[in-house]
Design a protein around this motif. Sequence first.
Motif, PDB file in Angstrom:
ATOM      1  N   ALA A   1      -2.615   0.665  -4.699  1.00 39.04           N
ATOM      2  CA  ALA A   1      -3.138   1.899  -4.499  1.00 39.04           C
ATOM      3  C   ALA A   1      -2.028   2.774  -4.171  1.00 39.04           C
ATOM      4  O   ALA A   1      -1.740   3.806  -4.622  1.00 39.04           O
ATOM      5  CB  ALA A   1      -4.474   2.221  -3.776  1.00 39.04           C
ATOM      6  N   ALA A   2      -1.395   2.464  -3.343  1.00 36.80           N
ATOM      7  CA  ALA A   2      -0.066   3.215  -2.689  1.00 36.80           C
ATOM      8  C   ALA A   2       0.861   3.313  -3.766  1.00 36.80           C
ATOM      9  O   ALA A   2       1.291   4.382  -3.822  1.00 36.80           O
ATOM     10  CB  ALA A   2       0.339   2.461  -1.553  1.00 36.80           C
ATOM     11  N   LEU A   3       1.326   2.217  -4.271  1.00 32.69           N
ATOM     12  CA  LEU A   3       2.467   2.154  -5.210  1.00 32.69           C
ATOM     13  C   LEU A   3       2.152   3.089  -6.408  1.00 32.69           C
ATOM     14  O   LEU A   3       2.875   3.712  -7.138  1.00 32.69           O
ATOM     15  CB  LEU A   3       2.875   0.819  -5.610  1.00 32.69           C
ATOM     16  CG  LEU A   3       3.663   0.050  -4.485  1.00 32.69           C
ATOM     17  CD1 LEU A   3       3.598  -1.274  -4.791  1.00 32.69           C
ATOM     18  CD2 LEU A   3       4.901   0.549  -4.139  1.00 32.69           C
ATOM     19  N   THR A   4       0.734   3.148  -6.927  1.00 31.16           N
ATOM     20  CA  THR A   4       0.344   3.776  -8.135  1.00 31.16           C
ATOM     21  C   THR A   4      -0.330   5.472  -7.813  1.00 31.16           C
ATOM     22  O   THR A   4      -0.439   5.841  -8.999  1.00 31.16           O
ATOM     23  CB  THR A   4      -0.691   2.959  -8.842  1.00 31.16           C
ATOM     24  OG1 THR A   4      -1.667   2.761  -8.120  1.00 31.16           O
ATOM     25  CG2 THR A   4       0.042   1.867  -9.117  1.00 31.16           C
ATOM     26  N   LYS A   5       0.013   5.776  -6.549  1.00 31.54           N
ATOM     27  CA  LYS A   5      -0.559   6.937  -5.995  1.00 31.54           C
ATOM     28  C   LYS A   5      -2.016   7.242  -6.464  1.00 31.54           C
ATOM     29  O   LYS A   5      -2.535   8.070  -7.198  1.00 31.54           O
ATOM     30  CB  LYS A   5       0.392   7.880  -6.579  1.00 31.54           C
ATOM     31  CG  LYS A   5       1.855   7.903  -6.250  1.00 31.54           C
ATOM     32  CD  LYS A   5       2.000   8.174  -4.757  1.00 31.54           C
ATOM     33  CE  LYS A   5       3.591   8.146  -4.619  1.00 31.54           C
ATOM     34  NZ  LYS A   5       3.626   8.148  -3.068  1.00 31.54           N
TER      35      LYS A   5
END
Length: 417
Positions: free
Chosen positions: A257-261
């Motif tokens: 989720a963090a890496l794909t915003k």
Amino acid sequence: MSDCASGVAAYASSTAHKSASRKMSAKAYELRDKVSDSERYYIEARYFSSVQNDAQKALDIYKVWLATYPNDYTALTNSALLHKQQGDRAEAIRKLELATKVAPDQPLAWTNLGQTYFDDGKYADAKRVMETAIVLQDSTGARVVMYQAAMLIGDLPYAEQQVSAVRGRRDEIDMIGARMSAATYRGRFKEAAELVADFQEGALALSRPRVAGNGVVQLAISEAVVGLTDAAKARIDKAEEDGILDGINVVDRMGVAALTKDAATAVELLGKPVAEVEAQQKNAKPGAGPSQGERVVVALAKLAEGKPAEAAALLEPVQFQNSVGDAANIWTIAKMQAGDYAAAERGLIYMTSKDARPSLNATTPFAYASLARVQVKLGRKDDARKNYQKFLEMFKDTDPDLPLLIEVKDEVAKLGS
């Protein structure tokens, strides 16, 4: 963030089994005065390591045990694993080497020694030791380490020998998982996508949906770091539909989720408002407040929301130790996104060093490309060229259309000679 092969190994001990083991250790601890000294040492060490989760107290027991019985095989092997968990690989190796001399016909110490050599970046030693281990007991786990070491050294024929050796075994999915991770390390994501389908099918055939889910999540993380964000999101969505993500480590799910915003997914996974955890940390007395695990998860949620400076603050003070590698890596990415390039460089140097746990996945080439980028920002073009070259060497046989590869080639061209 763990490799999918390690997820297979972790799955072997179910929650119910661990609970029963803890109860047995606690009961044995109550009766420890009725056994021999050696048995009492074992019971006490086991109690502190598995029931109390106090590694240092367990190591104190092992220290007394080994002072009394210096060549006790069990004390050497068990205490070595605790040293390894605490990040002291040198002491773990010393004890495991001694254990192999005390009991040269026992495969466990050889296997643990080979794995520890691998974790310490001593790949040739890992191969050598594992070759002894498989003579004593030809396990797929040992073959996986031999495969991984060969891939990192660049000995592809030797790696393929290990793949062939385990083909058709019931636990072949361990090797398939390692091959999938290695494919992402080389930038071969089309190959990795084919392997993950086999991995999922094999894991489900063994009634291991969590293992299947872990493999999918690890691939999605690697896809995200090289810029294949749509593919990463679609992979997670498909895994949700397949029902294989229950019980998956929330840090890994939040990492995607963090890496794909993907802020919406991050909020859903978090389970409590970000502000609540932040307030707990701000108002906590020394030694209290949210655990590091909670802070890591919230920091990832902050990254998903596009707030990297706040994410980094949640993880400070940061420690560059392999035992807390996730926190250090996430802090580093946050600092890079926040534009604090000097701090990000420190973290990236750690991520690409032997002190970090070696990652046979896309995280390592990503770290070299990122290190080059921040060094450009810091005005150190010569250092940047060297690290760009390391990245390109890792991705020399990669899918040509990877976004990260295309970006790096463009950046190198602009950097000039």
